[in-house]
Write a protein that holds these residues in place. Structure first.
Motif, PDB file in Angstrom:
ATOM      1  N   ASP A  57       0.848  -1.307  -0.031  1.00 35.36           N
ATOM      2  CA  ASP A  57       0.133   0.199  -0.029  1.00 35.36           C
ATOM      3  C   ASP A  57       0.760   1.254   0.141  1.00 35.36           C
ATOM      4  OD1 ASP A  57       0.878   0.257   2.663  1.00 35.36           O
ATOM      5  OD2 ASP A  57      -1.082   0.637   3.559  1.00 35.36           O
ATOM      6  N   GLU A  58       0.240   2.429  -0.105  1.00 32.87           N
ATOM      7  CA  GLU A  58       0.795   3.668  -0.314  1.00 32.87           C
ATOM      8  C   GLU A  58       1.986   3.941   1.002  1.00 32.87           C
ATOM      9  OE1 GLU A  58      -0.296   8.326  -0.801  1.00 32.87           O
ATOM     10  OE2 GLU A  58      -1.272   6.793  -2.385  1.00 32.87           O
ATOM     11  N   GLY A  59       1.446   3.695   2.308  1.00 31.24           N
ATOM     12  CA  GLY A  59       2.377   3.695   3.189  1.00 31.24           C
ATOM     13  C   GLY A  59       3.234   2.573   3.494  1.00 31.24           C
ATOM     14  N   GLU A  60       3.233   1.659   2.634  1.00 27.67           N
ATOM     15  CA  GLU A  60       4.072   0.515   3.059  1.00 27.67           C
ATOM     16  C   GLU A  60       3.829  -0.160   4.464  1.00 27.67           C
ATOM     17  OE1 GLU A  60       7.979  -0.104   1.562  1.00 27.67           O
ATOM     18  OE2 GLU A  60       7.385   1.286  -0.392  1.00 27.67           O
ATOM     19  N   GLU A  61       2.321  -0.094   4.875  1.00 26.16           N
ATOM     20  CA  GLU A  61       2.043  -0.863   6.055  1.00 26.16           C
ATOM     21  C   GLU A  61       1.434  -2.207   5.726  1.00 26.16           C
ATOM     22  OE1 GLU A  61      -0.355   1.945   7.958  1.00 26.16           O
ATOM     23  OE2 GLU A  61       1.268   3.327   8.272  1.00 26.16           O
ATOM     24  N   THR A  62       0.621  -2.423   4.829  1.00 19.09           N
ATOM     25  CA  THR A  62       0.085  -3.741   4.536  1.00 19.09           C
ATOM     26  C   THR A  62       0.382  -3.955   3.125  1.00 19.09           C
ATOM     27  OG1 THR A  62      -2.046  -2.729   3.631  1.00 19.09           O
ATOM     28  CG2 THR A  62      -1.989  -3.097   5.800  1.00 19.09           C
ATOM     29  N   GLY A  63       0.223  -5.150   2.612  1.00 21.15           N
ATOM     30  CA  GLY A  63       0.426  -5.789   1.191  1.00 21.15           C
ATOM     31  C   GLY A  63      -0.439  -6.974   0.965  1.00 21.15           C
ATOM     32  N   ILE A  64      -0.378  -7.194  -0.250  1.00 19.37           N
ATOM     33  CA  ILE A  64      -0.909  -8.378  -0.881  1.00 19.37           C
ATOM     34  C   ILE A  64      -0.058  -9.263  -1.923  1.00 19.37           C
ATOM     35  CG2 ILE A  64      -2.128  -7.779  -3.040  1.00 19.37           C
ATOM     36  CD1 ILE A  64      -4.639  -8.260  -1.789  1.00 19.37           C
ATOM     37  N   PHE A  65      -0.055 -10.475  -1.681  1.00 20.40           N
ATOM     38  CA  PHE A  65       0.801 -11.256  -2.720  1.00 20.40           C
ATOM     39  C   PHE A  65      -0.299 -11.711  -3.655  1.00 20.40           C
ATOM     40  CE2 PHE A  65       3.915 -12.258   0.738  1.00 20.40           C
ATOM     41  CZ  PHE A  65       5.137 -12.187  -0.017  1.00 20.40           C
ATOM     42  N   TYR A  66       0.006 -11.653  -4.901  1.00 17.54           N
ATOM     43  CA  TYR A  66      -0.627 -12.251  -6.097  1.00 17.54           C
ATOM     44  C   TYR A  66       0.149 -13.298  -6.731  1.00 17.54           C
ATOM     45  CZ  TYR A  66      -2.825  -7.690  -6.066  1.00 17.54           C
ATOM     46  OH  TYR A  66      -3.714  -6.783  -5.449  1.00 17.54           O
ATOM     47  N   PHE A  67      -0.812 -14.360  -7.300  1.00 20.38           N
ATOM     48  CA  PHE A  67      -0.021 -15.475  -8.021  1.00 20.38           C
ATOM     49  C   PHE A  67      -1.006 -15.352  -9.268  1.00 20.38           C
ATOM     50  CE2 PHE A  67      -0.966 -19.789  -9.340  1.00 20.38           C
ATOM     51  CZ  PHE A  67       0.481 -19.996 -10.214  1.00 20.38           C
ATOM     52  N   ILE A  68       0.053 -15.229 -10.451  1.00 18.96           N
ATOM     53  CA  ILE A  68      -0.627 -15.258 -11.867  1.00 18.96           C
ATOM     54  C   ILE A  68      -0.123 -16.325 -12.387  1.00 18.96           C
ATOM     55  CG2 ILE A  68      -0.805 -14.062 -13.883  1.00 18.96           C
ATOM     56  CD1 ILE A  68      -0.141 -11.437 -12.333  1.00 18.96           C
ATOM     57  N   ALA A  69      -1.004 -17.437 -12.831  1.00 17.23           N
ATOM     58  CA  ALA A  69      -0.575 -18.552 -13.636  1.00 17.23           C
ATOM     59  C   ALA A  69       0.048 -18.435 -14.718  1.00 17.23           C
ATOM     60  CB  ALA A  69      -1.805 -19.481 -13.437  1.00 17.23           C
ATOM     61  N   ASP A  70       0.746 -19.122 -15.063  1.00 19.52           N
ATOM     62  CA  ASP A  70       1.342 -19.199 -16.625  1.00 19.52           C
ATOM     63  C   ASP A  70       0.453 -19.190 -17.545  1.00 19.52           C
ATOM     64  OD1 ASP A  70       3.528 -19.017 -18.577  1.00 19.52           O
ATOM     65  OD2 ASP A  70       3.427 -21.404 -18.471  1.00 19.52           O
ATOM     66  N   GLY A  71       0.279 -18.310 -18.535  1.00 21.51           N
ATOM     67  CA  GLY A  71      -0.533 -17.953 -19.490  1.00 21.51           C
ATOM     68  C   GLY A  71      -1.825 -17.340 -19.140  1.00 21.51           C
ATOM     69  N   GLU A  72      -2.007 -16.834 -17.870  1.00 23.21           N
ATOM     70  CA  GLU A  72      -3.276 -16.027 -17.584  1.00 23.21           C
ATOM     71  C   GLU A  72      -2.644 -14.470 -17.349  1.00 23.21           C
ATOM     72  OE1 GLU A  72      -6.113 -17.187 -17.170  1.00 23.21           O
ATOM     73  OE2 GLU A  72      -5.375 -19.086 -17.744  1.00 23.21           O
ATOM     74  N   THR A  73      -3.560 -13.524 -17.539  1.00 25.17           N
ATOM     75  CA  THR A  73      -3.297 -12.022 -17.051  1.00 25.17           C
ATOM     76  C   THR A  73      -3.930 -11.607 -15.800  1.00 25.17           C
ATOM     77  OG1 THR A  73      -5.203 -11.706 -18.359  1.00 25.17           O
ATOM     78  CG2 THR A  73      -3.159 -11.928 -19.673  1.00 25.17           C
ATOM     79  N   GLU A  74      -4.798 -12.298 -14.956  1.00 31.78           N
ATOM     80  CA  GLU A  74      -5.251 -11.959 -13.904  1.00 31.78           C
ATOM     81  C   GLU A  74      -4.882 -12.827 -12.748  1.00 31.78           C
ATOM     82  OE1 GLU A  74      -7.201  -9.138 -13.453  1.00 31.78           O
ATOM     83  OE2 GLU A  74      -6.891  -8.889 -15.490  1.00 31.78           O
ATOM     84  N   PRO A  75      -4.643 -12.374 -11.576  1.00 29.48           N
ATOM     85  CA  PRO A  75      -4.243 -13.067 -10.486  1.00 29.48           C
ATOM     86  C   PRO A  75      -5.299 -14.474 -10.209  1.00 29.48           C
ATOM     87  CG  PRO A  75      -3.983 -11.062  -9.666  1.00 29.48           C
ATOM     88  CD  PRO A  75      -4.966 -10.860 -11.129  1.00 29.48           C
ATOM     89  N   MET A  76      -4.649 -15.549  -9.807  1.00 34.79           N
ATOM     90  CA  MET A  76      -5.574 -16.578  -9.609  1.00 34.79           C
ATOM     91  C   MET A  76      -5.606 -16.751  -8.185  1.00 34.79           C
ATOM     92  SD  MET A  76      -4.670 -20.726 -10.338  1.00 34.79           S
ATOM     93  CE  MET A  76      -5.072 -20.488 -12.330  1.00 34.79           C
ATOM     94  N   LEU A  77      -4.662 -16.555  -7.369  1.00 34.33           N
ATOM     95  CA  LEU A  77      -4.725 -16.487  -6.007  1.00 34.33           C
ATOM     96  C   LEU A  77      -4.022 -15.304  -5.151  1.00 34.33           C
ATOM     97  CD1 LEU A  77      -3.320 -20.040  -5.522  1.00 34.33           C
ATOM     98  CD2 LEU A  77      -5.577 -19.660  -5.169  1.00 34.33           C
ATOM     99  N   THR A  78      -4.314 -14.749  -4.155  1.00 33.46           N
ATOM    100  CA  THR A  78      -4.072 -13.708  -3.355  1.00 33.46           C
ATOM    101  C   THR A  78      -3.872 -14.076  -1.913  1.00 33.46           C
ATOM    102  OG1 THR A  78      -6.300 -12.661  -2.931  1.00 33.46           O
ATOM    103  CG2 THR A  78      -5.138 -12.068  -5.062  1.00 33.46           C
ATOM    104  N   GLU A  79      -3.134 -13.096  -1.105  1.00 33.17           N
ATOM    105  CA  GLU A  79      -2.854 -13.551   0.285  1.00 33.17           C
ATOM    106  C   GLU A  79      -2.373 -12.156   0.778  1.00 33.17           C
ATOM    107  OE1 GLU A  79      -3.265 -15.173   3.659  1.00 33.17           O
ATOM    108  OE2 GLU A  79      -3.433 -16.345   1.767  1.00 33.17           O
ATOM    109  N   GLU A  80      -3.442 -11.533   1.711  1.00 36.00           N
ATOM    110  CA  GLU A  80      -3.214 -10.326   2.171  1.00 36.00           C
ATOM    111  C   GLU A  80      -2.022 -10.464   3.419  1.00 36.00           C
ATOM    112  OE1 GLU A  80      -6.431  -8.001   3.013  1.00 36.00           O
ATOM    113  OE2 GLU A  80      -7.562  -8.803   1.435  1.00 36.00           O
TER     114      GLU A  80
END
Length: 97
Positions: free
Chosen positions: A45-68
């Motif tokens: 996030d802008e304040g670098e206090e929180t974040g999110i991990f994204y997993f984009i599978a091979d061949g895809e353009t949108e995240p398949m899985l996320t973890e905050e």
């Protein structure tokens, strides 16, 4: 697809976020055997206090899985989020086989 640019990189875990240990914000995601599964991204996030991990599978353009991540300053919370994401990716990958 088997990843051929591994070189001397040791793939210790069943699911490996390449570059995460070096503080990268994104990288390739490989199995222990060098199979390329896709890309991971850490968005802060802008304040670098929180974040999110994204997993984009091979061949895809949108995240398949996320973890905050509730607190980026906590190495334990970051590790837990990474572990949870890897577990979900492993379960997904096992179902593909």
């Amino acid at each position: 697809m088997l990843y051929t640019n591994i070189g001397i990189m040791e793939l210790t875990y069943p699911i490996n976020l390449v570059g995460a240990d070096d503080g990268a914000a994104r990288g390739d995601l490989l199995t222990r055997h060098g199979e390329f599964l896709g890309t991971w991204i850490l968005e802060r996030d802008e304040g670098e206090e929180t974040g999110i991990f994204y997993f984009i599978a091979d061949g895809e353009t949108e995240p398949m899985l996320t973890e905050e991540i509730a607190f980026l300053s906590s190495g334990m919370r970051m590790g837990l989020a990474m572990s949870s994401l890897c577990r979900s990716i492993r379960e997904w990958h096992d179902q593909q086989s």
